[in-house]
Every structure is written in structure tokens, then in C-alpha cells.
Design a protein around this motif. Sequence first.
Motif, PDB file in Angstrom:
ATOM      1  N   ASP A  75      99.005  -5.955  13.202  1.00  0.00           N
ATOM      2  CA  ASP A  75      98.110  -4.965  13.798  1.00  0.00           C
ATOM      3  C   ASP A  75      97.132  -5.604  14.781  1.00  0.00           C
ATOM      4  N   LYS A  76      96.591  -6.770  14.415  1.00  0.00           N
ATOM      5  CA  LYS A  76      95.655  -7.460  15.303  1.00  0.00           C
ATOM      6  C   LYS A  76      96.359  -7.973  16.561  1.00  0.00           C
TER       7      LYS A  76
ATOM      8  N   ASP B  44      96.888  -5.129  18.815  1.00  0.00           N
ATOM      9  CA  ASP B  44      95.619  -4.712  19.396  1.00  0.00           C
ATOM     10  C   ASP B  44      95.220  -5.625  20.550  1.00  0.00           C
ATOM     11  N   ARG B  45      95.422  -6.917  20.388  1.00  0.00           N
ATOM     12  CA  ARG B  45      95.006  -7.865  21.414  1.00  0.00           C
ATOM     13  C   ARG B  45      95.976  -7.936  22.592  1.00  0.00           C
TER      14      ARG B  45
END
Length: 260
Positions: free
Chosen positions: A81-82, A85-86
Motif C-alpha cells: 500500500d505504501k 501510494d509513493r
Amino acid sequence: MRTIQQLFDLTGKTALVTGGSRGLGLQIAEALGEQGARIVLSARKADELQSAQIHLQARGITVDWIAADGSREADIADLADKALDRLGHVDILVNNAGATWGAPAEDYPTDAWDKVMNLNIRGLFLLTQRIGKLSMIPRRYGRVVNVASIAGLSGNPPGTMKTIAYNTSKGAVINFTRTLAGEWGEHNITVNALAPGFFPSKMTQGSIARLGAEAMSAGVPLRRLGDDEDLKGAALLFASEAGKHITGQVLAIDGGASAV
């Protein structure tokens, strides 16, 4: 028609590299980043990731990092997920994180077996599943590059290593690669595996110290171990448009050791 330079160019692409703070993962991150990909590295230790980031940035590579334990399901979901997102999306997923443990098969500890299997194959599956479902399948584009090993192609010579869980897990990675390639080809996702031979790394340093680099390379046709450049070309082939019609394949980078 694109030039060969354009086929290998990764400008505008994004890549998540697990086990990317050192060794083979860092070598692959260098190759992808030098060809223009934006990189997110993952490993367990933040200090090693920070050092890797500094190293890559010095080479002009755009890189971020996320600390995560690839054997823990919650960490894997958080990592995916991170990273999304990035990066916005993940074009290239390099599954390199791995562990080994040496012990005779008859005395092999169950907790050691579970540790190796959880990281080397279960975690690899869970991360690939999540990245595929959330990013690659919806966008109809993806390059999955799994780092297997020639240990997944055969057993160990007598008197050398006793690594039954590692060999078994890497054999699983190889057939995971073939099976997923068959399922995800319709989504324009390629899935391939690199199978390195012996490269100096933290994982292999004990074996090299005990057996000696010269003895370990004696049966290798090229008479040497891998170095810090030998994975780059193969990784770039599988990650780029140059390899767009290659899927379900396993390429040994071992100086010919698996061929004799």
C-alpha cells in the motif's frame, strides 16, 4: 519501430525491489534505476535501507525506501500500500528478499523451516498477489522478476551445504513463476525468474569462508563466482520492453554451473 536503446529504457517506469538494501537486490536496483526507473527499496533494517538510498542517489537514481518484514502478512500489505501510494503504481516488482538456514535434514528445526518458507515463498506470493491485484492487472501491465537460485534446480553436492528448506523454497519459486506466468499472461504481465549461482553476499559468506571461493568455483565452467554486475543484464531484460515476449522462464546466471 523502437531502437534497442528504447527497448531497454525504463524512463517513466516504477519498480519495487524487496531485499533491496544490499547484495543482489541492490545490484538489480542499480540496473533498473540507471535505466531511468523510479525505485522503492524494501528490507527489514532502516539503517541499511538508508545507506542503499545514499548509494543509489549518488548514481543519479530516484529512490525511496520502506522498512518491512517480508515474512509478516501485515508488513507485506503495508509495504504494498505504501509503495503504491509513493509511486502511484508499480510497473516492475522484483521479489528478491530471502533467507537461508543450514542444518542436516534429519535434524532440521521446524521453526527454521517455517522462517525460510514464510519469507522465500509465502511472503513472495502475498506481495505479488497484492501488487498484481491493485496495480498490474487493472493497468494491464506488469513485469514480475523473481529471484530464485540454482539451488532450486538441484540438490547440493555431498559435503557442501545442508540447506533443504532453502532449496525447496527456491524450487517453489521456480514453479510459482511458471504457474503465474500462465495465469497472468492475459493481463499483459510477464513473470520470470533469475536463478543466480554463487555470488558473494551476506547469505553466502559463511559457505564461501568455509569452502573457499576457489574450491567453490572449481566446477564452474567460467571458473569464478558472480560479481556485482552479473545480474544486471538479465534483470533488465526481464524488466524492460526488450523482454515483452518472454514469460514463465528461468534464467541461470551461474557461470555455467548448472549446465555441467
